[in-house]
Motif scaffolding. Structure first.
Motif, PDB file in Angstrom:
ATOM      1  N   ARG A  14       0.801  -1.225   0.000  1.00 44.16           N
ATOM      2  CA  ARG A  14       0.000   0.000   0.000  1.00 44.16           C
ATOM      3  C   ARG A  14       0.836   1.279   0.000  1.00 44.16           C
ATOM      4  N   CYS A  17       0.659   2.346  -3.390  1.00 44.79           N
ATOM      5  CA  CYS A  17      -0.692   2.351  -3.962  1.00 44.79           C
ATOM      6  C   CYS A  17      -1.175   3.770  -4.254  1.00 44.79           C
ATOM      7  N   PRO A  18      -1.879   3.911  -5.360  1.00 42.10           N
ATOM      8  CA  PRO A  18      -2.553   5.197  -5.587  1.00 42.10           C
ATOM      9  C   PRO A  18      -3.648   5.383  -4.548  1.00 42.10           C
ATOM     10  N   HIS A  42       0.016  -0.773 -11.941  1.00 41.97           N
ATOM     11  CA  HIS A  42      -0.032  -1.104 -10.516  1.00 41.97           C
ATOM     12  C   HIS A  42      -1.139  -2.116 -10.234  1.00 41.97           C
ATOM     13  N   CYS A  46      -1.173  -5.501  -7.906  1.00 44.11           N
ATOM     14  CA  CYS A  46      -1.590  -5.212  -6.532  1.00 44.11           C
ATOM     15  C   CYS A  46      -2.985  -5.767  -6.241  1.00 44.11           C
ATOM     16  N   CYS A  49      -5.454  -3.077  -4.400  1.00 40.63           N
ATOM     17  CA  CYS A  49      -6.138  -2.089  -5.241  1.00 40.63           C
ATOM     18  C   CYS A  49      -7.171  -2.765  -6.122  1.00 40.63           C
TER      19      CYS A  49
HETATM   20 ZN   LIG Z   1      -2.174  -1.128  -4.676  1.00 40.39          ZN
END
Ligand SMILES: [Zn+2]
Length: 196
Positions: A14, A17-18, A42, A46, A49
């Motif tokens: 995270r 993470c955006p 990403h 991920c 997300c």
């Molecule tokens: Zn992420």
């Protein structure tokens, strides 16, 4: 211990993470390519997300009422194409009631999406020197459909179509016009209609 590993992994993920707002905008397709590409990359790696997007998706489905496509996305817009004079009518095309009158050249025929359009320009018997247009629209549901005749940038008048698809404009000056047929989910544009 497995639990701890998972949350540690989650925390590590995270960091890069955006944030939720960026994910949301990405999901809705609101980001420019330069911003969207890193998020897409990403998301490919991920799981957190990916899950967040899935939750967002579920939320959007629940609130779909407020996310209906806008009116412009639901309306079908058709540009009318003039059919060659003397061409064979399409299957299902029935002769307009007022198709041919003595001395007239016959109606102009157009095709627009599922609709067929017939226009007949005549002298207006009640207004010497003026013209009238008799129109017929076939192939679409004519409930709540109106025909609008515009000249240059003037708004022009709208007339409702009869249940049979007929409409008429009278007392017209010669010149270039635009005809627009609008219904609850269709728009037919006839951009160049010259009344001579
Ligand atoms: Zn992420």
């Amino acid at each position: 211990m497995a639990q701890f590993d998972d949350s540690l992994k989650a925390a590590l993920y995270r960091i890069t993470c955006p944030d939720s707002a960026a994910l949301g905008h990405y999901h809705l397709g609101l980001l420019p390519d330069a911003a969207a590409t890193p998020i897409a990359e990403h998301l490919a790696i991920c799981p957190h997300c990916t899950q967040e997007i899935a939750q967002l998706e579920a939320f959007l489905v629940e609130t779909a009422v407020s996310h209906q496509p806008s009116i412009s996305e639901r309306i079908k817009v058709w540009i009318a194409k003039r059919l060659p004079t003397g061409g064979q009518p399409q299957a299902g095309w029935s002769s307009p009631t007022f198709a041919v009158r003595g001395g007239d050249t016959g109606p102009l025929m157009y095709e627009a999406g599922d609709a067929q359009l017939s226009l007949e320009v005549q002298d207006d018997p009640e207004h010497p020197g003026r013209k009238s247009i008799l129109g017929l629209v076939l192939g679409i549901d004519t409930a709540n459909v109106a025909a609008r005749l515009l000249q240059a940038d003037k708004e022009g008048t709208a007339v409702p179509l009869s249940p049979g698809g007929n409409f008429a404009f009278t007392n017209l000056a010669v010149g270039p016009y635009q005809l627009i047929i609008t219904g609850p989910d269709i728009e037919i544009h006839l951009p160049e209609l010259t009344i001579a």
